[in-house]
Design a protein around this motif. Sequence first.
Motif, mmCIF file in Angstrom:
data_model
loop_
_atom_site.group_PDB
_atom_site.id
_atom_site.type_symbol
_atom_site.label_atom_id
_atom_site.label_comp_id
_atom_site.label_asym_id
_atom_site.label_seq_id
_atom_site.Cartn_x
_atom_site.Cartn_y
_atom_site.Cartn_z
ATOM 1 N N SER A 120 -5.008 10.115 -9.641
ATOM 2 C CA SER A 120 -4.196 8.980 -10.074
ATOM 3 C C SER A 120 -5.104 7.891 -10.648
ATOM 4 O O SER A 120 -6.207 7.672 -10.152
ATOM 5 C CB SER A 120 -3.416 8.406 -8.895
ATOM 6 N N ILE A 155 -5.168 3.974 -11.171
ATOM 7 C CA ILE A 155 -4.514 2.766 -10.685
ATOM 8 C C ILE A 155 -5.044 1.570 -11.479
ATOM 9 O O ILE A 155 -6.250 1.312 -11.497
ATOM 10 C CB ILE A 155 -4.808 2.535 -9.180
ATOM 11 N N TYR A 158 -8.975 5.784 -3.125
ATOM 12 C CA TYR A 158 -8.633 6.107 -4.510
ATOM 13 C C TYR A 158 -9.899 6.059 -5.359
ATOM 14 O O TYR A 158 -10.734 5.168 -5.209
ATOM 15 C CB TYR A 158 -7.562 5.152 -5.043
ATOM 16 N N GLU A 159 -10.023 7.030 -6.255
ATOM 17 C CA GLU A 159 -11.251 7.184 -7.029
ATOM 18 C C GLU A 159 -11.233 6.495 -8.386
ATOM 19 O O GLU A 159 -12.273 6.154 -8.922
ATOM 20 C CB GLU A 159 -11.567 8.673 -7.214
ATOM 21 N N ASN A 160 -10.058 6.292 -8.965
ATOM 22 C CA ASN A 160 -9.941 5.733 -10.318
ATOM 23 C C ASN A 160 -9.177 4.413 -10.263
ATOM 24 O O ASN A 160 -7.959 4.387 -10.432
ATOM 25 C CB ASN A 160 -9.223 6.734 -11.235
ATOM 26 N N VAL A 161 -9.912 3.340 -10.031
ATOM 27 C CA VAL A 161 -9.293 2.029 -9.839
ATOM 28 C C VAL A 161 -9.789 1.072 -10.928
ATOM 29 O O VAL A 161 -10.994 0.935 -11.139
ATOM 30 C CB VAL A 161 -9.609 1.464 -8.437
ATOM 31 N N ASP A 163 -1.642 11.080 -4.607
ATOM 32 C CA ASP A 163 -2.847 11.716 -5.144
ATOM 33 C C ASP A 163 -3.949 10.680 -5.354
ATOM 34 O O ASP A 163 -3.920 9.910 -6.318
ATOM 35 C CB ASP A 163 -2.519 12.421 -6.461
ATOM 36 N N LYS A 164 -4.920 10.667 -4.461
ATOM 37 C CA LYS A 164 -5.994 9.665 -4.515
ATOM 38 C C LYS A 164 -7.089 10.036 -5.507
ATOM 39 O O LYS A 164 -7.847 9.190 -5.932
ATOM 40 C CB LYS A 164 -6.604 9.485 -3.124
ATOM 41 N N LYS A 165 -7.163 11.297 -5.878
ATOM 42 C CA LYS A 165 -8.248 11.759 -6.749
ATOM 43 C C LYS A 165 -7.880 11.700 -8.229
ATOM 44 O O LYS A 165 -8.701 11.347 -9.063
ATOM 45 C CB LYS A 165 -8.656 13.176 -6.369
ATOM 46 N N VAL A 179 -7.492 -0.821 -2.505
ATOM 47 C CA VAL A 179 -7.151 0.502 -3.035
ATOM 48 C C VAL A 179 -8.378 1.419 -2.960
ATOM 49 O O VAL A 179 -8.274 2.575 -2.555
ATOM 50 C CB VAL A 179 -6.610 0.394 -4.480
ATOM 51 N N LEU A 204 1.581 3.026 -3.377
ATOM 52 C CA LEU A 204 0.539 3.775 -4.065
ATOM 53 C C LEU A 204 0.884 5.259 -4.106
ATOM 54 O O LEU A 204 1.514 5.780 -3.183
ATOM 55 C CB LEU A 204 -0.812 3.576 -3.365
ATOM 56 N N GLU A 216 0.825 -1.205 0.000
ATOM 57 C CA GLU A 216 0.000 0.000 0.000
ATOM 58 C C GLU A 216 0.865 1.265 0.000
ATOM 59 O O GLU A 216 0.461 2.302 -0.502
ATOM 60 C CB GLU A 216 -0.948 0.023 1.209
#
Length: 163
Positions: free
Chosen positions: A94, A96, A120-123, A90-92, A115, A87, A84
């Motif tokens: 990035s 992944i 994280y918003e874009n997984v 930037d959680k918004k 994740v 990672l 982890e």
Amino acid sequence: MMKTTCLAALCAAFLAAAGFSSSAEAAENTTAAVQQRQPIPLSLARVAKNLGKPGVYVFDCNPEDIYEQSHLKGSIHANVEGWEKLLPADKKNSFIILYCINRLCNVSFEASLRVIELGYENVYLMPDGIQGWVQNGYEFEGLGRKDRGIEAARLKREAAKQQ
């Protein structure tokens, strides 16, 4: 009408036996399940199109020996303790992408849920994994040898693009 009333009574009895005290509680549990975020699956072509772009991070969830044989260029080996910490901050913004060996492996799916849990918003997932990647002729890094079948698949894919 009598059948509908009996069916409703049976459903209520079943829900009560299953631990639901009311239909409102059952609806609340259903809403929570619907709101649970899931990773978005990506095709090999979509991953190839975005590989190496700024803000795109690819995580290989395979064991070390498989990672050493073949992995996507620039991917980060995530099958390690404390992964982890690898990672991005930037959680918004990035993106992944996680993958493992093939569609039968669920390690990348489990990691993707973690994740998402971390905010994280874009997984995304690449369900075909490294086997699909290699078998479809995409370039990879690692010690694995390129055989004629892999090269033929790559040439076929490139020829299809030209049409």
